[in-house]
Design a protein around this motif. Structure first.
Motif, PDB file in Angstrom:
ATOM      1  N   VAL A   9      13.616  -6.286   1.181  1.00 17.12           N
ATOM      2  CA  VAL A   9      13.725  -5.547  -0.090  1.00 17.12           C
ATOM      3  C   VAL A   9      12.635  -4.478  -0.170  1.00 17.12           C
ATOM      4  O   VAL A   9      12.898  -3.304  -0.444  1.00 17.12           O
ATOM      5  CB  VAL A   9      13.644  -6.506  -1.297  1.00 17.12           C
ATOM      6  CG1 VAL A   9      13.474  -5.730  -2.595  1.00 17.12           C
ATOM      7  CG2 VAL A   9      14.892  -7.386  -1.364  1.00 17.12           C
ATOM      8  N   LEU A  10      11.406  -4.876   0.092  1.00 13.95           N
ATOM      9  CA  LEU A  10      10.292  -3.926   0.015  1.00 13.95           C
ATOM     10  C   LEU A  10      10.505  -2.748   0.977  1.00 13.95           C
ATOM     11  O   LEU A  10      10.339  -1.589   0.600  1.00 13.95           O
ATOM     12  CB  LEU A  10       8.979  -4.628   0.371  1.00 13.95           C
ATOM     13  CG  LEU A  10       8.367  -5.513  -0.715  1.00 13.95           C
ATOM     14  CD1 LEU A  10       7.242  -6.361  -0.133  1.00 13.95           C
ATOM     15  CD2 LEU A  10       7.829  -4.660  -1.860  1.00 13.95           C
ATOM     16  N   ARG A  11      10.883  -3.085   2.182  1.00 14.01           N
ATOM     17  CA  ARG A  11      11.060  -2.065   3.215  1.00 14.01           C
ATOM     18  C   ARG A  11      12.184  -1.093   2.833  1.00 14.01           C
ATOM     19  O   ARG A  11      12.054   0.121   2.980  1.00 14.01           O
ATOM     20  CB  ARG A  11      11.411  -2.778   4.529  1.00 14.01           C
ATOM     21  CG  ARG A  11      10.851  -2.133   5.778  1.00 14.01           C
ATOM     22  CD  ARG A  11      11.347  -2.874   7.007  1.00 14.01           C
ATOM     23  NE  ARG A  11      10.944  -4.284   7.051  1.00 14.01           N
ATOM     24  CZ  ARG A  11      11.765  -5.313   7.283  1.00 14.01           C
ATOM     25  NH1 ARG A  11      13.068  -5.109   7.486  1.00 14.01           N
ATOM     26  NH2 ARG A  11      11.309  -6.547   7.323  1.00 14.01           N
ATOM     27  N   THR A  12      13.248  -1.645   2.327  1.00 12.46           N
ATOM     28  CA  THR A  12      14.396  -0.800   1.975  1.00 12.46           C
ATOM     29  C   THR A  12      14.048   0.152   0.831  1.00 12.46           C
ATOM     30  O   THR A  12      14.372   1.332   0.862  1.00 12.46           O
ATOM     31  CB  THR A  12      15.597  -1.683   1.562  1.00 12.46           C
ATOM     32  OG1 THR A  12      15.797  -2.666   2.570  1.00 12.46           O
ATOM     33  CG2 THR A  12      16.836  -0.849   1.401  1.00 12.46           C
ATOM     34  N   VAL A  13      13.352  -0.389  -0.173  1.00 18.43           N
ATOM     35  CA  VAL A  13      12.958   0.462  -1.292  1.00 18.43           C
ATOM     36  C   VAL A  13      12.008   1.542  -0.781  1.00 18.43           C
ATOM     37  O   VAL A  13      12.175   2.735  -1.077  1.00 18.43           O
ATOM     38  CB  VAL A  13      12.280  -0.365  -2.405  1.00 18.43           C
ATOM     39  CG1 VAL A  13      11.714   0.545  -3.483  1.00 18.43           C
ATOM     40  CG2 VAL A  13      13.284  -1.337  -3.021  1.00 18.43           C
ATOM     41  N   SER A  22       7.230  -5.810  -7.793  1.00 18.87           N
ATOM     42  CA  SER A  22       6.487  -5.331  -8.959  1.00 18.87           C
ATOM     43  C   SER A  22       4.990  -5.353  -8.698  1.00 18.87           C
ATOM     44  O   SER A  22       4.249  -4.568  -9.263  1.00 18.87           O
ATOM     45  CB  SER A  22       6.848  -6.148 -10.199  1.00 18.87           C
ATOM     46  OG  SER A  22       6.288  -7.443 -10.106  1.00 18.87           O
ATOM     47  N   TRP A  23       4.527  -6.226  -7.807  1.00 17.82           N
ATOM     48  CA  TRP A  23       3.100  -6.239  -7.479  1.00 17.82           C
ATOM     49  C   TRP A  23       2.673  -4.926  -6.825  1.00 17.82           C
ATOM     50  O   TRP A  23       1.504  -4.571  -6.845  1.00 17.82           O
ATOM     51  CB  TRP A  23       2.777  -7.392  -6.505  1.00 17.82           C
ATOM     52  CG  TRP A  23       2.865  -8.720  -7.158  1.00 17.82           C
ATOM     53  CD1 TRP A  23       3.029  -8.966  -8.487  1.00 17.82           C
ATOM     54  CD2 TRP A  23       2.790  -9.998  -6.511  1.00 17.82           C
ATOM     55  NE1 TRP A  23       3.080 -10.330  -8.713  1.00 17.82           N
ATOM     56  CE2 TRP A  23       2.931 -10.981  -7.513  1.00 17.82           C
ATOM     57  CE3 TRP A  23       2.637 -10.416  -5.196  1.00 17.82           C
ATOM     58  CZ2 TRP A  23       2.906 -12.344  -7.232  1.00 17.82           C
ATOM     59  CZ3 TRP A  23       2.607 -11.764  -4.913  1.00 17.82           C
ATOM     60  CH2 TRP A  23       2.743 -12.725  -5.923  1.00 17.82           C
ATOM     61  N   ALA A  24       3.634  -4.257  -6.224  1.00 18.00           N
ATOM     62  CA  ALA A  24       3.297  -3.020  -5.532  1.00 18.00           C
ATOM     63  C   ALA A  24       3.359  -1.821  -6.477  1.00 18.00           C
ATOM     64  O   ALA A  24       3.025  -0.716  -6.096  1.00 18.00           O
ATOM     65  CB  ALA A  24       4.249  -2.811  -4.365  1.00 18.00           C
ATOM     66  N   LEU A  25       3.796  -2.055  -7.716  1.00 19.61           N
ATOM     67  CA  LEU A  25       4.011  -0.927  -8.629  1.00 19.61           C
ATOM     68  C   LEU A  25       2.988  -0.956  -9.757  1.00 19.61           C
ATOM     69  O   LEU A  25       2.491  -2.020 -10.132  1.00 19.61           O
ATOM     70  CB  LEU A  25       5.424  -1.003  -9.205  1.00 19.61           C
ATOM     71  CG  LEU A  25       6.572  -1.000  -8.175  1.00 19.61           C
ATOM     72  CD1 LEU A  25       7.903  -1.274  -8.863  1.00 19.61           C
ATOM     73  CD2 LEU A  25       6.627   0.316  -7.420  1.00 19.61           C
ATOM     74  N   ASP A  26       2.709   0.194 -10.294  1.00 25.71           N
ATOM     75  CA  ASP A  26       1.808   0.287 -11.435  1.00 25.71           C
ATOM     76  C   ASP A  26       2.544  -0.222 -12.673  1.00 25.71           C
ATOM     77  O   ASP A  26       3.631   0.265 -12.988  1.00 25.71           O
ATOM     78  CB  ASP A  26       1.402   1.758 -11.616  1.00 25.71           C
ATOM     79  CG  ASP A  26       0.353   1.927 -12.691  1.00 25.71           C
ATOM     80  OD1 ASP A  26       0.421   1.224 -13.725  1.00 25.71           O
ATOM     81  OD2 ASP A  26      -0.535   2.763 -12.520  1.00 25.71           O
ATOM     82  N   PRO A  27       1.983  -1.218 -13.376  1.00 31.97           N
ATOM     83  CA  PRO A  27       2.727  -1.803 -14.508  1.00 31.97           C
ATOM     84  C   PRO A  27       3.044  -0.788 -15.595  1.00 31.97           C
ATOM     85  O   PRO A  27       3.920  -1.022 -16.422  1.00 31.97           O
ATOM     86  CB  PRO A  27       1.785  -2.887 -15.032  1.00 31.97           C
ATOM     87  CG  PRO A  27       0.438  -2.553 -14.496  1.00 31.97           C
ATOM     88  CD  PRO A  27       0.666  -1.843 -13.191  1.00 31.97           C
ATOM     89  N   HIS A  30       4.807   5.351  -5.511  1.00 33.82           N
ATOM     90  CA  HIS A  30       5.024   5.237  -6.953  1.00 33.82           C
ATOM     91  C   HIS A  30       4.290   6.352  -7.692  1.00 33.82           C
ATOM     92  O   HIS A  30       4.818   6.945  -8.632  1.00 33.82           O
ATOM     93  CB  HIS A  30       4.545   3.865  -7.437  1.00 33.82           C
ATOM     94  CG  HIS A  30       5.021   3.515  -8.814  1.00 33.82           C
ATOM     95  ND1 HIS A  30       4.507   2.475  -9.533  1.00 33.82           N
ATOM     96  CD2 HIS A  30       5.962   4.066  -9.608  1.00 33.82           C
ATOM     97  CE1 HIS A  30       5.108   2.413 -10.706  1.00 33.82           C
ATOM     98  NE2 HIS A  30       5.987   3.362 -10.770  1.00 33.82           N
ATOM     99  N   SER A  31       3.103   6.644  -7.230  1.00 33.08           N
ATOM    100  CA  SER A  31       2.345   7.697  -7.884  1.00 33.08           C
ATOM    101  C   SER A  31       3.010   9.064  -7.643  1.00 33.08           C
ATOM    102  O   SER A  31       3.038   9.928  -8.528  1.00 33.08           O
ATOM    103  CB  SER A  31       0.901   7.603  -7.400  1.00 33.08           C
ATOM    104  OG  SER A  31       0.331   8.853  -7.245  1.00 33.08           O
ATOM    105  N   LYS A  77       0.838  -1.205   0.000  1.00 35.28           N
ATOM    106  CA  LYS A  77       0.000   0.000   0.000  1.00 35.28           C
ATOM    107  C   LYS A  77       0.869   1.250   0.000  1.00 35.28           C
ATOM    108  O   LYS A  77       0.609   2.203  -0.734  1.00 35.28           O
ATOM    109  CB  LYS A  77      -0.906  -0.001   1.234  1.00 35.28           C
ATOM    110  CG  LYS A  77      -2.135  -0.855   1.048  1.00 35.28           C
ATOM    111  CD  LYS A  77      -3.308  -0.297   1.843  1.00 35.28           C
ATOM    112  CE  LYS A  77      -4.585  -1.032   1.442  1.00 35.28           C
ATOM    113  NZ  LYS A  77      -5.509  -1.173   2.565  1.00 35.28           N
ATOM    114  N   LYS A  78       1.886   1.238   0.860  1.00 35.95           N
ATOM    115  CA  LYS A  78       2.740   2.429   0.946  1.00 35.95           C
ATOM    116  C   LYS A  78       3.484   2.652  -0.378  1.00 35.95           C
ATOM    117  O   LYS A  78       3.606   3.770  -0.857  1.00 35.95           O
ATOM    118  CB  LYS A  78       3.757   2.263   2.082  1.00 35.95           C
ATOM    119  CG  LYS A  78       3.133   2.375   3.474  1.00 35.95           C
ATOM    120  CD  LYS A  78       4.206   2.312   4.551  1.00 35.95           C
ATOM    121  CE  LYS A  78       3.586   2.054   5.909  1.00 35.95           C
ATOM    122  NZ  LYS A  78       4.602   1.650   6.899  1.00 35.95           N
TER     123      LYS A  78
END
Lengths: 491, 491
Positions: B477-481, B316-321, B286-287, B280-281
């Motif tokens: 990885v997610l947290r660091t990004v 990539s699931w967390a990002l807009d394709p 990304h937006s 979610k974050k």
């Protein structure tokens, strides 16, 4: 064909749970299909169109979520960039075609762009439909699997989603004035869209209109259809298009090569004087082309040693080096071989206002590939139509298209070969292959004659250049180009 | 170094005739040099800069007039296109680099663009100079011959030419307000240009300021210098740059691989909950990236079966394709091999506001190429600096750059290999090569340790990810990004 009004019942919690489980299962199936797709060399295009806020992005996410990134690419096509705006409508889509064995997922496509163009100019409709159908048929002929989805939501649902996006700080920027305008003009746009979809719905590239009022149901339907189509294509091959309708091409009569009178020649003096005059005129015309944004595509073919290089050079001297490119065509690279034959020529199209000179061309398909047996007859014999269609596309875009065949007789070729062999700085120009090709003169002559008969159209004519006298040949090329440009700019 | 005031005497008719004859002779020499250039695999860059109306176009015409178009390409760089404007200053020039054995002729270049940027922002000067010098040094290291010409005319002569162009209907459009403004501000611009030229004048990429008040003399000087430089390079090799100054890179301390504690893990429950929160974050971030035009470059390296693919997928699931691409890096193609090592990574840079995830990266140079002996030590040992410079360029452009090393122990790798071999849908993921690589674990460990010590910079840090527990690794990885993006967006 299209249901523009949603008649769905709300989804129950139970149904939603079942849908979600099936979605997960299909995602894994899709991932497992990537290897067979690779092995079968099947190229796949998944096209997503739909209303703004109809959920394209999130459905694409679901399609790719389990895929190995080495096997697909997502392309997003917003409004044309300036690079794209200066090329034919279909240029960006040719450029981005996936190679065999891979998949391209398109977030919007030529359809969005066609609809935008139709908003500006209704009269363009028939040309657009023809361009699109030709494009998809050519890909289909080449074994591409094309699936097209239109994500449908009702006007009311769209309004609701746009409002919701607008209400949140993080997403408000995504809703533009155009989105609101299109929501207001929903009915009219639905009508135009429906007409476009109906006119572009062949069996090998069908439209699937997916109701996406409920996103879970919509996603499941898309995933099922993708999986089923991939499976079917792996079992039976991608669905084949019907042969193109036999359009009567507007062909020009062409003589046979053996009937060409090769005696024309010129004196050194006359040559110099005319060369100078033509260069001056061409320089001015080139600057007008640039300003009036007219693209020019010139192709040069001819026997080995017929003087293509010299003619191209004389022509290029008359042009501003910033406004033209010479593109030499050699044997295709592996990258090129893994895509449709015309891909590499599409990629090399000039920007509008620019000139491209192809030193050998897309006609290799029906000459060297035919004569040397590099391509089966079933493929090269289709190329006459494909090429006529390609050149019609260029012409429709507004390009001046001319193709030169430099003709010499066998004695002249022999003399030039011998001269090259005995002159050190020319030796690199002659290879074993030239001698081999020479032996096949009759087979090549047959192929060239057929090519000239079948592909000299009003909008992209062949010009036969009598090449035994190099100077005469160069002048004829310059003069012909100059006249064609004058006709275009003044006519 | 530069003479901004012309002190030439007018050319006599006799002198002009002699010049023109020599020009013709050199044109033929240049054509004859193309074969040896091809054979020597010498890549050549000819850069033409100069005042508006100083005659770049016509000199370029003279340089190419006798050349075989298969051996060169002319590139024109007007103001940046929108594609180019969203990428680093040097991106278009990397993209268009000629392969070994060919020549690129540049009508304007990074210098014009740097000058335009300097007009807007004087403070950018030192960064621009550093970027340019690094770029040219890297090319020089790779054997590129770079010749840079500045065509000089006096303010008065420029004014005369602009007036002449304006007076003719056919050329008036070429003179813009900017040209007139620059003519008025000639003195100030000359000063800035001179400073830039002086700061970018190394021995392997020297500036030649050519007086082009008289075009015949100017053309001859350019042609002579091109010929002489080509000859010299063919005899002695392209002039070599000095080694880069030993800049103290802002390195972060990194542990040795063997000292990494691989015990961290997470429970299924905690994993699911945190995955959801992070997604979610990230979606929101990304937006914001998109709107604030921040580019993001993420690199993934790690042992075979360390979980790169899974981590990339969760991210990539967390990002807009529509806003990210996954770029898998495999063995280089012939096209890539014929250009500098970093070329293919430059080509894949995202637009600003977009995210690129590299599945394996430019670090292959100092791992697989080093361990497998694919690249001589002299080359791969330079790569630490080259890569730090590359990433500094990305950071200077405004990109967030993070590199992940997924670390597992040998037992875990063995278990995962065996699992892959016994699970049909995973079998394609394991090859003979994986087993071969595994045998070289100690050599790879040595290389990775050195890489981590030498390339973890403040602006492009390495993140060591404890990968024995896949779930823990994905979350890290997610947290660091997410944190890096927050730091960047919130300042």
């Amino acid at each position: 064909m299209l249901e523009w009004k949603s008649q769905e019942k709300a989804i129950t919690q139970e149904e939603e749970g079942a849908c979600k489980r099936e979605i997960k299962a299909i995602q894994k199936e899709l991932a497992a299909l990537q290897q067979p797709i690779k092995q079968a060399g099947l190229p796949v295009l998944l096209v997503f169109e739909g209303w703004s806020a109809s959920g394209k992005g999130s459905i694409i996410s679901k399609v790719i979520s389990e895929l190995d990134p080495r096997g697909y690419q997502v392309w997003s096509y917003a409004d044309p960039t300036d690079e794209e705006g200066r090329r034919p409508l279909l240029w960006p889509f040719w450029r981005d075609l996936p190679p065999r064995g891979e998949m391209a997922v398109l977030d919007r496509s030529w359809y969005s762009r066609a609809l935008t163009r139709l908003e500006e100019d209704q009269a363009a409709a028939s040309g657009l439909v023809e361009s699109i159908n030709t494009f998809e048929r050519q890909l289909g002929d080449d074994g591409y699997l094309i699936l097209k989805f239109f994500l449908n939501i009702s006007r009311r649902e769209q309004k609701r989603r746009l409002e919701k996006l607008s209400d949140h700080g993080a997403t408000a920027w995504r809703v533009t004035d155009r989105d609101w305008r299109r929501n207001r003009e929903y009915a009219a746009r639905a009508e135009v869209t429906e007409l476009l979809l109906q006119a572009t719905n062949p069996v090998h590239a069908p439209w699937h209109v997916v109701q996406n009022e409920d996103k879970t149901r919509g996603t499941l339907e898309v995933l099922r259809r993708v999986r089923d189509a991939l499976r079917a294509a792996l079992e039976d091959g991608a669905p084949r298009p019907l042969p193109p309708e036999q359009v009567p091409w507007p062909l020009r009569a062409m003589p046979r090569l053996k009937d060409v009178d090769l005696s024309p020649s010129t004196t050194e003096e006359a040559y110099r004087a005319e060369l100078k005059r033509e260069r001056k005129k061409l320089q001015k015309l080139h600057s007008r082309l640039y300003r009036e944004k007219v693209p020019v595509v010139l192709g040069f073919e001819g026997w080995d040693a017929s003087g293509k290089g010299g003619a191209i050079r004389r022509l290029s001297w008359a042009l501003d080096p910033r406004g033209f490119d010479v593109v030499p065509i050699a044997a295709p690279t592996p990258e090129e071989l893994s895509r449709p034959y015309l891909w590499r020529f599409w990629r090399q199209l000039p920007k509008d206002g620019h000139v491209v000179l192809f030193d050998r061309t897309w006609y290799g398909r029906v000459m060297v590939e035919r004569v040397e047996g590099l391509t089966p007859e079933a493929r090269w014999s289709m190329a006459y139509d494909e090429i006529n269609e390609f050149e019609r596309e260029l012409s429709r875009w507004g390009a001046v298209v001319l193709k030169f065949w430099l003709q010499i007789d066998q004695d002249t070729q022999l003399r030039r070969f011998e001269d090259r062999q005995s002159t050190p700085e020319k030796q690199y120009k002659i290879t074993e292959e030239d001698w081999r090709n020479r032996k096949k003169w009759p087979q090549y002559e047959l192929a060239v004659d057929e090519m000239l008969q079948k592909t000299s159209t009003e909008y992209a004519p062949w010009i036969l250049v009598e090449g035994n006298d190099k100077k005469y040949a160069r002048l004829k090329v310059l003069r012909t180009v100059r006249k064609a440009l004058e006709r275009r700019l003044d006519g």
